[in-house]
Design an enzyme around this catalytic site. Structure first.
Site, PDB file in Angstrom:
ATOM      1  N   SER A   1      42.963  10.579  21.515  1.00  0.00           N
ATOM      2  CA  SER A   1      43.173   9.511  20.534  1.00  0.00           C
ATOM      3  C   SER A   1      44.521   9.612  19.825  1.00  0.00           C
ATOM      4  O   SER A   1      45.553   9.607  20.469  1.00  0.00           O
ATOM      5  CB  SER A   1      42.014   9.512  19.539  1.00  0.00           C
ATOM      6  N   HIS A   2      44.492   9.751  18.500  1.00  0.00           N
ATOM      7  CA  HIS A   2      45.707   9.730  17.687  1.00  0.00           C
ATOM      8  C   HIS A   2      46.313  11.121  17.526  1.00  0.00           C
ATOM      9  O   HIS A   2      47.291  11.277  16.812  1.00  0.00           O
ATOM     10  CB  HIS A   2      45.364   9.155  16.318  1.00  0.00           C
TER      11      HIS A   2
ATOM     12  N   ASP B   1      47.409   3.400  17.995  1.00  0.00           N
ATOM     13  CA  ASP B   1      47.411   4.855  18.174  1.00  0.00           C
ATOM     14  C   ASP B   1      47.525   5.261  19.644  1.00  0.00           C
ATOM     15  O   ASP B   1      47.741   4.428  20.521  1.00  0.00           O
ATOM     16  CB  ASP B   1      46.163   5.471  17.533  1.00  0.00           C
TER      17      ASP B   1
ATOM     18  N   ASP C   1      45.571   6.082  22.120  1.00  0.00           N
ATOM     19  CA  ASP C   1      44.779   5.445  23.175  1.00  0.00           C
ATOM     20  C   ASP C   1      44.485   3.978  22.889  1.00  0.00           C
ATOM     21  O   ASP C   1      43.697   3.355  23.591  1.00  0.00           O
ATOM     22  CB  ASP C   1      43.470   6.210  23.402  1.00  0.00           C
TER      23      ASP C   1
ATOM     24  N   ASP D   1      42.966   2.319  20.367  1.00  0.00           N
ATOM     25  CA  ASP D   1      41.792   1.757  19.693  1.00  0.00           C
ATOM     26  C   ASP D   1      42.007   1.550  18.191  1.00  0.00           C
ATOM     27  O   ASP D   1      41.302   0.767  17.571  1.00  0.00           O
ATOM     28  CB  ASP D   1      40.510   2.560  19.995  1.00  0.00           C
ATOM     29  N   ARG D   2      42.981   2.236  17.599  1.00  0.00           N
ATOM     30  CA  ARG D   2      43.232   2.042  16.161  1.00  0.00           C
ATOM     31  C   ARG D   2      44.372   1.042  15.946  1.00  0.00           C
ATOM     32  O   ARG D   2      45.220   0.866  16.825  1.00  0.00           O
ATOM     33  CB  ARG D   2      43.640   3.356  15.498  1.00  0.00           C
TER      34      ARG D   2
ATOM     35  N   LYS E   1      36.434   0.472  19.295  1.00  0.00           N
ATOM     36  CA  LYS E   1      37.333  -0.279  18.429  1.00  0.00           C
ATOM     37  C   LYS E   1      38.550  -0.686  19.256  1.00  0.00           C
ATOM     38  O   LYS E   1      38.828  -0.081  20.284  1.00  0.00           O
ATOM     39  CB  LYS E   1      37.716   0.533  17.203  1.00  0.00           C
TER      40      LYS E   1
HETATM   41  C1  G1P Z   1      37.730  10.064  11.748  1.00  0.00           C
HETATM   42  C2  G1P Z   1      37.556   8.791  10.945  1.00  0.00           C
HETATM   43  C3  G1P Z   1      36.373   8.006  11.478  1.00  0.00           C
HETATM   44  C4  G1P Z   1      36.577   7.731  12.975  1.00  0.00           C
HETATM   45  C5  G1P Z   1      36.836   9.040  13.708  1.00  0.00           C
HETATM   46  C6  G1P Z   1      37.173   8.817  15.170  1.00  0.00           C
HETATM   47  O1  G1P Z   1      36.576  10.868  11.634  1.00  0.00           O
HETATM   48  O2  G1P Z   1      37.384   9.070   9.567  1.00  0.00           O
HETATM   49  O3  G1P Z   1      36.255   6.817  10.763  1.00  0.00           O
HETATM   50  O4  G1P Z   1      35.466   7.104  13.521  1.00  0.00           O
HETATM   51  O5  G1P Z   1      37.935   9.734  13.109  1.00  0.00           O
HETATM   52  O6  G1P Z   1      38.320   8.022  15.326  1.00  0.00           O
HETATM   53  P1  G1P Z   1      36.469  12.094  10.590  1.00  0.00           P
HETATM   54  O7  G1P Z   1      37.626  13.026  10.887  1.00  0.00           O
HETATM   55  O8  G1P Z   1      36.608  11.516   9.215  1.00  0.00           O
HETATM   56  O9  G1P Z   1      35.129  12.697  10.845  1.00  0.00           O
HETATM   57 ZN    ZN Z   2      42.196   6.364  19.190  1.00  0.00          ZN
END
Ligand code: G1P
Ligand code: ZN
Length: 541
Positions: free
Chosen positions: A111-112, A275, A277, A279-280, A374
């Site tokens: 992901s990010h 981000d 991948d 999705d954000r 997302k």
């Molecule tokens: C974080 C975000 C949450 C999101 C997740 C995956 O999780 O707060 O909203 O769904 O990344 O992208 P957290 O690190 O707070 O558990």
């Molecule tokens: Zn992502």
């Protein structure tokens, strides 16, 4: 030839809902990827099945893809649909799984999180509905990793993933597809492309920062090629194995180049970032930042302006820490609004059951029932559609929204890399005080309720407890504290702050200023400095 390789379990291969995420060198270690992939196939079954495969292009993406293909073939899969160059954004992968009615898919991404030889890598399995594997399935995969003794792999040369078309790997078909075209077609089916094209033709300017991550090719094709945005609208448009050293997390801290441009004199009309991948998303107007909670509310209030949502929304959902801005919209529309625990997986049942059309989280995630992840670019294009129809600036749209619904001032403060025992002690102490809080006055505000959030899924009745401490005040302000489930170093405390001000007056303050008493109350009630030694957060969004 299929080889059965002897192996032994590797500790710690426990996938969360975002899959298994580890440092890249760990993933590249002997049998690490292979053990996990075999555990996936052992749990979901591969014989005769069709899967989607792709990733965000980070370091090791290309080689991991070849290994996964050889293992899919050795395990008897009938067909794998893979993005050219092993590239697929997470929402595009979700779409391909659904569109082709496949048996699921494997997404390579962290992901990010930054990518590169010493950064992060990840593998996750999505189900036939296009959504992340539920906990029961990821638990079974984890159990399998603790028992594994062999994995199967085909001895074969690499497939040329650069060439679109049909290839064969042993008895398995490998269809290399354009990663963008089906996804772009889906977007075109949902949104008024002619109206957006006309807006760009009339001089509307946008900046899309793809942060050297996966959305670059998608954004160029959709914004520049199909919607007629000027060439160069998309920056950092080429996915790089190390994301060009960027931290591809679209928030004001990490997308600071975009923020600087949007707050500057030569700012375009609209800015967005996504981000690693895809999705954000983060959305910014000229001179004005749109908080993700506000973005969700504005999208819910205006979605009917886009053809794909013209019939209206069946309901909306937001994660508990997300501000209640969207609740006010749902009220006005007379539709249901669900409050779910943090994490996209909690939206899955609601979407599958048709109970909600739109959903979102404060953590820069917004989406709808068009896929089961997302979707960053989807949110950006919906914004463009709304701007094209309303012919107003982002700032005007936000001001109108606040004047009508009131404003939920909102901010999240992250305290990263706290020693785990200190963070746990703080949360335990806070949980111990909850029963005594209602009625107390803090910073001139009276506490009306305090609890540890629990959720009963309205579709399958499953219960999730301990999802975060909520402290509610009589004036509508709210404090939420929870520990991150995705952090990689020590514990991350997330403090969510909210204060409601009814329109039309009092709407134009800086959120940190407007929230000052709520912030002081949170520190006071939780004893953050006393337990952790931290007086200030390291990331504010
Ligand atoms: C974080 C975000 C949450 C999101 C997740 C995956 O999780 O707060 O909203 O769904 O990344 O992208 P957290 O690190 O707070 O558990
Ligand atoms: Zn992502």
């Amino acid at each position: 030839m299929i080889t059965t390789v002897s192996t032994t379990p590797i500790a710690g291969q426990k996938p969360g809902t975002s899959g298994l995420r580890k440092k890249t060198p760990v993933f590249m270690g002997p049998h690490y990827l292979e053990n996990f992939v075999q555990s996936i196939f052992d749990v979901v079954g591969a014989a005769g099945k069709t899967f989607v495969l792709g990733g965000d292009g980070r370091y090791f993406n290309d080689r991991a893809a070849q290994v996964i293909l050889r293992m899919a073939a050795a395990n008897g899969a009938a067909r794998v649909i893979i993005g050219q160059g092993a590239i697929l954004s997470t929402p595009a992968a979700s779409h391909l799984i659904r569109l082709n009615k496949t048996d699921g898919g494997i997404i390579m991404s962290a992901s990010h999180n930054p990518g590169g030889p010493t950064e992060d890598f990840g593998v996750k399995f999505n189900m036939a509905n296009g959504g992340p594997a539920p906990e029961g399935v990821t638990e079974a995969m984890f159990r399998r990793t603790t028992e594994i003794t062999t994995y199967k792999i085909l001895e074969a040369q690499d497939i040329n993933l650069g060439t679109i078309g049909r290839h064969h790997l042993g008895a398995m078909i490998v269809d290399v597809v354009d990663p963008v075209s089906d996804y772009a077609a889906l977007m075109e089916s949902l949104f008024d492309f002619p109206a957006i094209r006309a807006m760009f033709a009339s001089g509307f300017r946008m900046r899309m920062d793809s942060m050297c991550a996966v959305t670059g090719p998608y954004a160029v094709k959709i914004f520049e090629n199909r919607l007629g945005a000027p060439a160069g609208t998309v920056t950092h448009a080429i996915p790089l194995p190390d994301f060009g050293g960027m931290h591809p997390d679209p928030n004001p801290t990490w997308a600071h180049e975009l923020m600087a441009e949007m707050m500057g004199d030569a700012a375009p009309d609209f800015g967005a970032a996504s981000d690693g991948d895809g999705d954000r998303n983060m959305v910014v107007g000229r001179g004005i930042y749109v908080s993700p909670s506000d973005s969700l509310a504005v999208l819910a209030a205006n979605a009917h302006l886009a053809p794909g949502y013209a019939q209206g929304l069946t309901g909306v959902a937001r994660s508990m820490p997300t501000s209640a801005a969207v609740d006010r919209v749902a009220d006005a529309l007379g539709i249901a609004c669900f409050e779910t625990p943090t994490g996209w997986k909690f939206f899955g049942n609601l979407l599958d059951a048709g109970r909600v059309t739109l959903c979102g989280e404060e953590s820069f995630g917004t989406g709808s029932d068009h896929v089961r992840e997302k979707d960053g670019l989807w949110a950006v294009i919906l914004w463009l559609n709304i701007l094209a129809v309303r012919k107003q600036t982002v700032s005007q749209i936000l001001q109108d929204h606040w004047a009508r619904y009131g404003r939920n001032y909102y901010s999240r403060h992250d305290f990263e890399a706290i020693a785990t025992d200190k963070a746990d002690a703080m949360m335990a102490a806070l949980r111990g005080t909850l029963a005594s809080l209602p009625g107390q006055m803090v910073e001139g505000m009276r506490i009306s309720a305090a609890d540890d959030f629990a959720y009963t899924d309205p579709v399958d009745g499953s219960v999730s407890t301990g999802q975060g401490v909520r402290i509610l005040f009589e004036d509508g302000s709210r404090i939420v504290l929870r520990l991150s489930g995705t952090g990689t170093e020590g514990a991350t405390l997330r403090l969510y702050l909210e204060r409601y001000v009814a329109g039309p007056g009092g709407l134009d303050h800086d959120p940190q200023e407007a929230l000052a008493p709520v912030i002081r109350a949170a520190h006071d009630l939780a004893g953050i400095a006393r337990f952790t030694g931290r007086t200030a957060p390291n990331v504010i969004t």
